[in-house]
Write an enzyme that holds these catalytic residues in place. Structure first.
Site, PDB file in Angstrom:
ATOM      1  N   GLU A  34     -35.620 -35.789 -77.657  1.00 16.19           N
ATOM      2  CA  GLU A  34     -36.225 -35.340 -78.901  1.00 16.19           C
ATOM      3  C   GLU A  34     -35.139 -34.554 -79.644  1.00 16.19           C
ATOM      4  O   GLU A  34     -34.534 -33.646 -79.071  1.00 16.19           O
ATOM      5  CB  GLU A  34     -37.431 -34.428 -78.611  1.00 16.19           C
ATOM      6  CG  GLU A  34     -38.109 -34.050 -79.903  1.00 16.19           C
ATOM      7  CD  GLU A  34     -39.302 -33.124 -79.736  1.00 16.19           C
ATOM      8  OE1 GLU A  34     -39.740 -32.887 -78.601  1.00 16.19           O
ATOM      9  OE2 GLU A  34     -39.772 -32.636 -80.772  1.00 16.19           O
ATOM     10  N   ARG A 258     -36.288 -33.273 -62.086  1.00 10.47           N
ATOM     11  CA  ARG A 258     -35.375 -32.775 -63.109  1.00 10.47           C
ATOM     12  C   ARG A 258     -34.327 -31.888 -62.449  1.00 10.47           C
ATOM     13  O   ARG A 258     -34.530 -31.393 -61.342  1.00 10.47           O
ATOM     14  CB  ARG A 258     -36.133 -32.007 -64.178  1.00 10.47           C
ATOM     15  CG  ARG A 258     -36.772 -30.720 -63.689  1.00 10.47           C
ATOM     16  CD  ARG A 258     -37.729 -30.112 -64.689  1.00 10.47           C
ATOM     17  NE  ARG A 258     -37.101 -29.723 -65.921  1.00 10.47           N
ATOM     18  CZ  ARG A 258     -37.330 -30.321 -67.099  1.00 10.47           C
ATOM     19  NH1 ARG A 258     -38.170 -31.291 -67.210  1.00 10.47           N
ATOM     20  NH2 ARG A 258     -36.733 -29.901 -68.180  1.00 10.47           N
ATOM     21  N   LYS A 268     -34.696 -26.562 -73.973  1.00 11.71           N
ATOM     22  CA  LYS A 268     -34.167 -26.447 -75.333  1.00 11.71           C
ATOM     23  C   LYS A 268     -34.853 -25.335 -76.108  1.00 11.71           C
ATOM     24  O   LYS A 268     -34.223 -24.641 -76.897  1.00 11.71           O
ATOM     25  CB  LYS A 268     -34.345 -27.783 -76.060  1.00 11.71           C
ATOM     26  CG  LYS A 268     -33.302 -28.804 -75.674  1.00 11.71           C
ATOM     27  CD  LYS A 268     -33.498 -30.099 -76.434  1.00 11.71           C
ATOM     28  CE  LYS A 268     -34.674 -30.861 -75.882  1.00 11.71           C
ATOM     29  NZ  LYS A 268     -34.867 -32.173 -76.522  1.00 11.71           N
TER      30      LYS A 268
HETATM   31  P1  ATP Z   1     -36.358 -29.537 -72.746  1.00 15.11           P
HETATM   32  O1  ATP Z   1     -37.536 -29.011 -71.985  1.00 15.11           O
HETATM   33  O2  ATP Z   1     -35.055 -28.957 -72.362  1.00 15.11           O
HETATM   34  O3  ATP Z   1     -36.575 -29.549 -74.219  1.00 15.11           O
HETATM   35  P2  ATP Z   1     -37.160 -32.195 -72.688  1.00 15.11           P
HETATM   36  O4  ATP Z   1     -37.527 -32.969 -71.481  1.00 15.11           O
HETATM   37  O5  ATP Z   1     -38.245 -31.776 -73.603  1.00 15.11           O
HETATM   38  O6  ATP Z   1     -36.251 -31.020 -72.256  1.00 15.11           O
HETATM   39  P3  ATP Z   1     -36.145 -34.385 -74.099  1.00 15.11           P
HETATM   40  O7  ATP Z   1     -35.314 -34.395 -75.317  1.00 15.11           O
HETATM   41  O8  ATP Z   1     -37.543 -34.862 -74.189  1.00 15.11           O
HETATM   42  O9  ATP Z   1     -36.097 -32.947 -73.546  1.00 15.11           O
HETATM   43  O10 ATP Z   1     -35.393 -35.117 -72.898  1.00 15.11           O
HETATM   44  C1  ATP Z   1     -34.773 -36.355 -72.976  1.00 15.11           C
HETATM   45  C2  ATP Z   1     -34.674 -36.918 -71.596  1.00 15.11           C
HETATM   46  O11 ATP Z   1     -33.946 -36.036 -70.751  1.00 15.11           O
HETATM   47  C3  ATP Z   1     -36.056 -37.064 -70.985  1.00 15.11           C
HETATM   48  O12 ATP Z   1     -36.146 -38.336 -70.393  1.00 15.11           O
HETATM   49  C4  ATP Z   1     -36.135 -35.973 -69.967  1.00 15.11           C
HETATM   50  O13 ATP Z   1     -36.915 -36.331 -68.885  1.00 15.11           O
HETATM   51  C5  ATP Z   1     -34.673 -35.774 -69.579  1.00 15.11           C
HETATM   52  N1  ATP Z   1     -34.442 -34.404 -69.129  1.00 15.11           N
HETATM   53  C6  ATP Z   1     -34.692 -33.262 -69.812  1.00 15.11           C
HETATM   54  N2  ATP Z   1     -34.414 -32.181 -69.071  1.00 15.11           N
HETATM   55  C7  ATP Z   1     -33.953 -32.643 -67.878  1.00 15.11           C
HETATM   56  C8  ATP Z   1     -33.507 -32.032 -66.674  1.00 15.11           C
HETATM   57  N3  ATP Z   1     -33.456 -30.700 -66.537  1.00 15.11           N
HETATM   58  N4  ATP Z   1     -33.120 -32.817 -65.661  1.00 15.11           N
HETATM   59  C9  ATP Z   1     -33.144 -34.156 -65.787  1.00 15.11           C
HETATM   60  N5  ATP Z   1     -33.568 -34.802 -66.879  1.00 15.11           N
HETATM   61  C10 ATP Z   1     -33.967 -34.065 -67.918  1.00 15.11           C
HETATM   62 MG    MG Z   2     -39.489 -32.842 -74.691  1.00 10.59          MG
END
Ligand code: ATP
Ligand code: MG
Length: 556
Positions: A34, A258, A268
């Protein structure tokens, strides 16, 4: 990468699928960020996994921006994400946006309404939450659930046309208000948001929820393996339900653990808070766990890839020690960084028997670890040198093998010297150390037969290049900054940045290259920072030389 490793569980699934001829043996993955922040090291794990699988199985990976929350998203983030993925060495097949599918997703919703599987609900968010029940108590249907298909179609198109205000109505799937899985209790598919979207502008005032956009986008792109993190396990039945009822390409979702890391905040939303509230200087502050921050700090691509490879892909939550990451960058920089001498906390040393005005040039290898060498540089030497303040002790302790009255050391790549005397100021601080050198002890041509236990680094005073050095420490004082009950802003390490304004370096550091790693001998790995300007260079310490993790690994 490192030694052969066995297949991870997703590779096992893919190999099984290929054997069974599923999807004609095609492997199509996607990385779906995102665009609401910069990528962090956790995303690197997901990138390595998604792109790595496609690379391994002759497949393709799309870069898809999951841009369905217009309030928080921005093109600045889109650009940074693209830069980071490329920097990690991956090239996507197609650059796509969930917002490009808004028309299609809208028609999917209409299809579900027509099938009697979706309805417009006029309840307030609080009412909806209340009517949903609890995990042990079934939800209750409200009067809107039995609306006719034609009324739902009309209301939904009016929602789209902007007839209603934010929050006035939502579109919900009609599934099962008694399901033990709360995600199946008539989840919201669309909400009204009269806000500008960074790509679609004001074209839309209704936006699909994550659960009604993500799987649909996967399916539109004919993704074969949609890989996400464990918290989406309970969403999977809903993911499958939408795909089944819409009768669209059956992407399958798989979940992995994760990345969690000690002393690190990996969200983020929270990283944005650190930026907005001024705890760090931007998303690429070298203390941030963002890819851009790590790059700026001097982390190499290979060290991050190696780290992602070593941590592997697990089905259970775990926490990785941040020192593994430091170990990986140290190991990589040891192979590539150029060796230089730099004095961080300077003390003047005068070689009293070395003629004034005389100078010599010594040769120093750039990196003795590289087979066949990696070139060399010239190191000027003269009567006055800078040494580290802590390489001198007025009253040396027993096992101190550096300088003190009467003690001898070797100056790296130069001569053996003996300390004869020192000068103090009125406050009692040592301001100058006086030594004599042994002319026959020249490095590489030593006929002095003198054995010394210590070698120290130095920089010639008249030749030195001066620069600022920034030393970084962990951003949090607590190993688990995210644990419940703690405000992560309260446990920020106030001493995570230490600025050394006047560090003396070998003269050729005035021409340091951006992106290159330097090992300051005995001091750690450093790299040029983007804040550098002609005449005022700034270096970041990437990592210290001390290697506590390696000992652990060997023991283990
Ligand atoms: P955040 O909580 O940091 O905003 P998010 O999962 O909301 O992370 P996205 O932009 O939706 O962020 O993530 C893009 C991809 O990265 C998704 O497929 C998510 O599962 C993966 N991802 C995010 N954080 C991690 C992590 N700590 N370890 C492994 N994969 C991750
Ligand atoms: Mg997200």
């Amino acid at each position: 990468m490192s030694e052969e490793r066995s297949l991870n569980f997703i590779e096992e699934i893919i190999e099984e699928d290929i054997r069974n001829g599923k999807n004609d043996g095609r492997v199509q993955t996607r990385f779906p960020p995102e665009p609401n922040g910069y990528l962090h090291i956790g995303h690197a794990k997901s990138i390595c996994l998604n792109f790595g699988l496609a690379r391994k199985y002759n497949g393709k990976t799309n870069l898809r921006f999951d841009d369905t929350n217009p309030e928080k998203e921005d093109t600045e983030y889109v650009e940074s994400i693209k830069e980071d993925v490329r920097w990690l060495g991956f090239e996507w097949d197609q650059e796509l946006y969930a917002s490009d599918y808004f028309d299609q997703i809208y028609s999917f919703a209409v299809k579900l309404i027509e099938k009697g599987l979706a309805y417009v609900d006029d309840s307030t968010p609080d009412e909806i939450a209340l009517q949903k029940g609890t995990p042990t108590e079934a939800g209750v249907a409200n009067e809107y659930r039995s609306r006719s298909i034609s009324e739902n179609l009309l209301l939904f198109s009016e929602m789209k046309e902007g007839k209603y205000k934010d929050g006035e109505r939502v579109l919900r799937a009609k599934i099962d208000l008694a399901s033990p899985n709360m995600h199946l209790r008539d989840p919201i598919m669309y909400r009204i948001r009269h806000v500008n979207h960074h790509r679609t502008g004001d074209a839309w005032c209704i936006y699909p929820m994550y659960d009604f956009a993500h799987g649909q986008s996967d399916s539109i792109e004919k993704i074969t393996h949609s890989i996400c993190t464990l918290e989406f396990i309970p969403h999977r039945p809903l993911y499958d339900w939408f795909i089944d009822e819409l009768e669209i390409f059956p992407t399958k979702q798989y979940e992995f653990a994760r990345l969690n890391m000690t002393y690190t905040v990996m969200s983020k939303r929270r990283l944005l808070q650190l930026v907005n509230e001024g705890f760090v200087n931007g998303w690429d502050d070298p203390r941030m766990p963002t890819i851009s921050g790590m790059r700026r700090r001097g982390y190499t691509r290979d060290s991050i890839l190696e780290f992602c490879d070593r941590i592997g892909v697990a089905k259970r939550e775990n926490v990785i020690d941040v020192s593994l990451l430091e170990f990986c960058v140290r190991e990589d920089l040891n192979k590539s960084a150029w060796r230089r001498m730099a004095v961080l906390d300077p003390l003047k040393l005068v070689i009293t028997n070395y003629p004034e005005g005389q100078e010599e040039i010594f040769e120093g290898e750039n990196n003795p670890e590289v087979e066949g060498g990696d070139g060399s540089r010239e190191i000027p030497f003269s009567r006055e040198l800078w040494i580290e303040r802590d390489d001198f002790m007025e009253i040396p302790s027993k096992k101190y093998f550096r300088l003190g009255p009467g003690l001898m050391v070797r100056l790296k790549s130069a001569y053996i010297i003996k300390c004869d005397d020192f000068v103090k100021d009125e406050q009692g601080n040592v301001t100058e150390v006086h030594c004599s050198y042994i002319p026959e002890s020249k490095s590489g041509h030593d006929t002095s037969a003198i054995k010394v236990k210590g070698t120290i680094h130095w920089v010639s005073v008249p030749h030195a290049s001066k620069a600022e050095v920034r030393l970084y420490d962990r951003l949090f004082n607590d190993e688990d900054p995210m644990s419940n009950g703690k405000d992560f802003l309260e446990i920020i390490n106030q001493a995570s940045l230490q600025v050394m304004p006047a560090v003396y370096m070998e003269p050729d550091m005035a021409h340091a290259e951006m992106g290159r790693g330097y090992q300051f001998i005995r001091k750690g790995y450093y790299t040029l920072d983007k804040d550098s300007v002609e005449g005022n260079l700034v270096f970041n310490r990437t990592v210290t030389l001390k290697d506590t993790w390696a000992k652990e690994v060997k023991k283990g």
